[in-house]
Design an enzyme around this catalytic site. Sequence first.
Site, mmCIF file in Angstrom:
data_model
loop_
_atom_site.group_PDB
_atom_site.id
_atom_site.type_symbol
_atom_site.label_atom_id
_atom_site.label_comp_id
_atom_site.label_asym_id
_atom_site.label_seq_id
_atom_site.Cartn_x
_atom_site.Cartn_y
_atom_site.Cartn_z
ATOM 1 C CG ASP A 171 -1.902 1.142 1.245
ATOM 2 O OD1 ASP A 171 -2.095 1.761 0.186
ATOM 3 O OD2 ASP A 171 -2.472 1.424 2.318
ATOM 4 N N PRO A 172 1.406 1.630 -1.168
ATOM 5 C CG PRO A 172 2.266 1.495 -3.320
ATOM 6 C CD PRO A 172 1.104 1.044 -2.489
#
Length: 458
Positions: A167-168
């Site tokens: 989940d950047p």
Amino acid sequence: MILSIASSAKLYACSAAPRVSACHSASRISYFVKSVGGAGARRRSRSSSLLFCASNPLGMAETLDEKDSSSNAAAATVVVASSSASDDHEISPPRSFLDARCEQDLLLVIQREAEAGRLPINVAQGMKELYHNYRDAVFRSGHPKPDEIVLSNMAIVLDRIFVDVQDPFQFLPYHSAIREPFDYYMFGQEYIRTLIDFSTSFLGNISIFNEIEQKLEQGENVIFISNHQTEADPAVIALLLESTNPFIAENIIYVAGDRVVTDPLCKPFSMGRNLLCVYSKKHMNDDPALIDMKRRANTKSLKEMALLLRAGSKIIWIAPSGGRDRPDPVTKEWHPAPFDASSVDNMRRLVEHAGVPGHIYPLAVMCHDIMPPPLEVEKEIGERREISFHGVGLSVAPRIDYHENFSTSDDPEEAKSAYSELLYSSVYEQYNILKSAVHGKQGLKASTPTVSLTQPWK
């Protein structure tokens, strides 16, 4: 290669000759987590069964059940992870990096996530390389119980990298350090702390740091014009100031290039710092199609900086060289990279138009040994991380006022260049003194009338 173990493997072996009777060593994995609604950061720990092979000088670990290990030492060469409850050596594969009990567990999780497609191969390779380089540096440091330090710190590092890959995190032009629910600031501090040899590290001109803190308390702004050596610079600066000037250590805003907010192995450490995110001049033209976007982004960051300075009590660090120092290709000597006069002048103008008093101080950082950059500027993200245990240095000199030195100049461009050179000369002088103290092994004797070295952490 990172995928060196078959996905179906259930064997865990120590790379050195197994010594079952010597491989039990309990440790803890620390989580830098703030309790919801609580005041102040608290470090929460979870007990974990961490078993190490003491016969391996580089900390290669083996996982062995404590119940019968001493009686089976002569025969034990591998440990089989079996689902049978009757197996005396039963052990479950790690579900995540935070469940790791040894080195093999960490490497197995990297392998498993890469094979499952949840980790890009290049990132997985970088994680494995980072682990080995960090492990080797800590084992050379002389720290007591280095195996526990490595496992505890690297389990968290690899977990944070993996979490961000899934989940950047997207950095805004101005990023405020994330301190809760996970304290990314302390996470970075503890990781870098083990790489610094404090016995051969030095802080220059502590009285000026105290002066700076007083100006911040009075609502005035401070700018550090500095050289830049490694990705670890923010942590090094904060660690050398934490015992005397913790407010400065925790509140510096770093003007950061895009690479530290896009590289998967660097992002978790950047999340723990206050950042003004910009695109460096050195990488502005890497992709012609992105030049306009980068310029617009830099304009937004400059506007954010102006707003911050108008509020007062801000301390901003900037490296006007536009990147990290590199050694001379011929002499191999390190020295601060030359400053860009336009960058220095832009900062001066921003400070002067903020509407509150502001001061510019030359700051020297010397820490290239612990995490040197590539010898040449690279376009691609994902550089190799070399890591070492070494002494470092930090020094600040008296503020340098533009108008006090160049108010009578008839040539604005000449004055701009001369001011930049004056700041650079101060940084260069301080750097050489730190270099004499650390590399020249002169220690405190390297002090001069303009740079007084101390070791306040002792």
